[in-house]
Every structure is written in C-alpha cells, then in structure tokens.
Design a protein around this motif. Sequence first.
Motif, PDB file in Angstrom:
ATOM      1  N   TYR A 190       0.822  -1.217   0.000  1.00  0.00           N
ATOM      2  CA  TYR A 190       0.000   0.000   0.000  1.00  0.00           C
ATOM      3  C   TYR A 190       0.855   1.266   0.000  1.00  0.00           C
ATOM      4  N   TRP A 191       2.170   1.130  -0.049  1.00  0.00           N
ATOM      5  CA  TRP A 191       3.136   2.212  -0.196  1.00  0.00           C
ATOM      6  C   TRP A 191       2.944   3.274   0.887  1.00  0.00           C
ATOM      7  N   THR A 198       8.832  -6.775  -4.271  1.00  0.00           N
ATOM      8  CA  THR A 198       8.014  -7.744  -3.557  1.00  0.00           C
ATOM      9  C   THR A 198       7.444  -7.020  -2.347  1.00  0.00           C
ATOM     10  N   TYR A 199       6.135  -7.103  -2.166  1.00  0.00           N
ATOM     11  CA  TYR A 199       5.478  -6.285  -1.153  1.00  0.00           C
ATOM     12  C   TYR A 199       5.174  -7.079   0.111  1.00  0.00           C
ATOM     13  N   TYR A 236      -6.643   0.179  -0.427  1.00  0.00           N
ATOM     14  CA  TYR A 236      -6.265   1.201  -1.408  1.00  0.00           C
ATOM     15  C   TYR A 236      -4.754   1.428  -1.358  1.00  0.00           C
ATOM     16  N   TRP A 237      -4.215   1.964  -2.448  1.00  0.00           N
ATOM     17  CA  TRP A 237      -2.789   2.288  -2.547  1.00  0.00           C
ATOM     18  C   TRP A 237      -2.626   3.795  -2.663  1.00  0.00           C
ATOM     19  N   ALA A 238      -1.585   4.299  -2.031  1.00  0.00           N
ATOM     20  CA  ALA A 238      -1.282   5.723  -2.115  1.00  0.00           C
ATOM     21  C   ALA A 238       0.152   5.886  -2.615  1.00  0.00           C
ATOM     22  N   CYS A 239       0.285   6.285  -3.881  1.00  0.00           N
ATOM     23  CA  CYS A 239      -0.787   6.504  -4.839  1.00  0.00           C
ATOM     24  C   CYS A 239      -1.243   5.166  -5.449  1.00  0.00           C
ATOM     25  N   VAL A 291      -0.492  -8.524  -5.809  1.00  0.00           N
ATOM     26  CA  VAL A 291      -1.071  -7.286  -5.276  1.00  0.00           C
ATOM     27  C   VAL A 291      -1.924  -6.587  -6.328  1.00  0.00           C
ATOM     28  N   MET A 292      -1.580  -6.712  -7.602  1.00  0.00           N
ATOM     29  CA  MET A 292      -2.392  -6.099  -8.645  1.00  0.00           C
ATOM     30  C   MET A 292      -3.755  -6.770  -8.751  1.00  0.00           C
ATOM     31  N   ARG A 293      -3.791  -8.101  -8.665  1.00  0.00           N
ATOM     32  CA  ARG A 293      -5.076  -8.803  -8.706  1.00  0.00           C
ATOM     33  C   ARG A 293      -5.958  -8.372  -7.532  1.00  0.00           C
ATOM     34  N   GLU A 294      -5.347  -8.279  -6.385  1.00  0.00           N
ATOM     35  CA  GLU A 294      -6.074  -7.876  -5.183  1.00  0.00           C
ATOM     36  C   GLU A 294      -6.582  -6.440  -5.299  1.00  0.00           C
TER      37      GLU A 294
END
Length: 298
Positions: A247-248, A269-270, A257-260, A283-286
């Motif tokens: 989520y940065w 790798t997150y 949500y991700w910001a941004c 993470v993109m699928r999610e």
Amino acid sequence: MIYTEFMYGQGFGNQLAVYVTTRAIAKRNGYKFGYKGLENFGDRRYNDKGVYFMDIDLGNEVLEWFSTLQYTEKETRLKLNHSEHDRIHGCDIRLIDEDLLNVADDTKIMGIMQAEDYFWNYREEIKDWLKIKPEFDCTDFRSEDICVLNIRDYETDPTLFLSRDYWVRAIYQMLKLNPNMQFLVITENPDMAKRLLPELADNVYHFDIAKDYSIVKNAKWLIISNSSFAYFPAFCSDAHLIIAPKYWARHNVSDGYWACGYNISRKFTYMDRQGHLQSYNEVMREFELYKKETKIYD
C-alpha cells in the motif's frame, strides 16, 4: 518539445520521477524534451551541488517565452480520518493519466508523475539516463551477504512512518534466505534509525546524496521505505529481492487502497502488516478486486 519544472522543496526522488517521465513521454511521442528550475535539481534544501554524481541529459534549453500550454496530471483523492492531511486534503490515490501519455507537443507538463507505466517500456534505457559517474559509484557494500535498509525519516507522521515491526519482519524474511545476512542502514537521520533498530546501531550510515543513492542502487538485497528517494536506485538495480511496504504511503492504515494508486512496481516484492510477502501480480489482482468492490474510482 515538452518540458517540466523542478521546484524548490521538491525531493530528489520526486524530481527523478518527473525527469524520467517527461523524457519517456517525449520519446514515446517523438518530441524533444527540456526542463526549467535547473537550480533546484538535486533538492536545493539539502544539497547545493546539484546532481553532480550523474551524467544527466537535460535536453533542450527552455526559453522564457516557450509555450503557454500547460497540462497537469489528473489526481484522485480519498478523504479519510487517518490523519489531519487525509481529512482535509484527502489521500492521493491517483491512477495513470492516459491523457498525460499523449500530451500535445509544445506543452509544459506538471504533476508527481510517478506511475511506472509512464516509463516502463524504457526501463533499460533509464539505467543509462540515471547512470552514476564512476568516481561516485560506491560498490563497497555490494555483497551476497549484505542487505541494505533505506530508512526514511517520516517519524513525525505516524500515518506514513514505517514502524519497527515492518523492518524486523522484513529482516526475518531476508534471514530465511540467507542466515548469514548482515544488515546495513542508509538513512538521512541516523539518530532516528538507531532508536528504531538499536541492534543495528553500529551499521547505520548517512554519507551524502551521491553515496547514499549509490549504495542503495548497488545492493544485492534491499528493504526500502515508502519513499520516492529509494524508488529509482532500486528500479535501476539488479538486486535479487527488493522488499517494499504494501500500500506504499498508506502501509500503516490502508484497507486495500494504494497511495498513490499507481505506486506499484513490477520489480518489488510487497510485505503486508503481518509480514507476508506478495508479488506484483498478486497485489495487482487484489487491488483490481478492491477497486471493483469499493467503486472508489467510479
């Protein structure tokens, strides 16, 4: 020609994002490129030498009379109660701006412009665009048994600051891969980092912008903050594994949500708040499912 402007108070990582994106969009469309605000390039708040450690092509001179057209990258904000900033201004969750990719010639473009999709097709060329001069390229810590932690000083913002738990869990993930791994911290605030990870106090360093950037870029193993400063050295590296916060900029508080929204890198790798690792595709699928369920971009 298209161009952007480096602003006073704009961090170096943010400047590299607008530099690379402007140049990539120009290349995509067959335009020339240029930059204004060159006196600010390198983050003049902390560094009065400019980008002295790179061979940077700044393109064509931008004359004062050039172009009255301006395009500002679209943004999307989500108002939440996690912080005063997010209550008042909203959390920046923007996605890629397709119109920016296809901006007209003779336009000044502005924005944070950090989406990897703006420049991914030129990823190998970007390594040359941001090449460090040999005399500043530090490889002293480029070892299979050294992991570099780039800890940014966001201590005054609990929404943004990555806690001790993040770093300890990421360290354990690295130790699973190599029990002999040693850990080196690069940070602009050694006192903060020593308080955060006292076990590593003897291995906490801040040199200057050139050496700090170079050490991160050359590391074989990386754990990074939710910081634009870390992004491009990590992007240009050949590290085996780069752990970044899921989520940065809202790792600490996000429910999905991700910001941004476009700060998701194919090279990272997150790690979530429980210490679990996920790939870019995961993470993109999610995130796509989250967007459909919450309709936050409708």
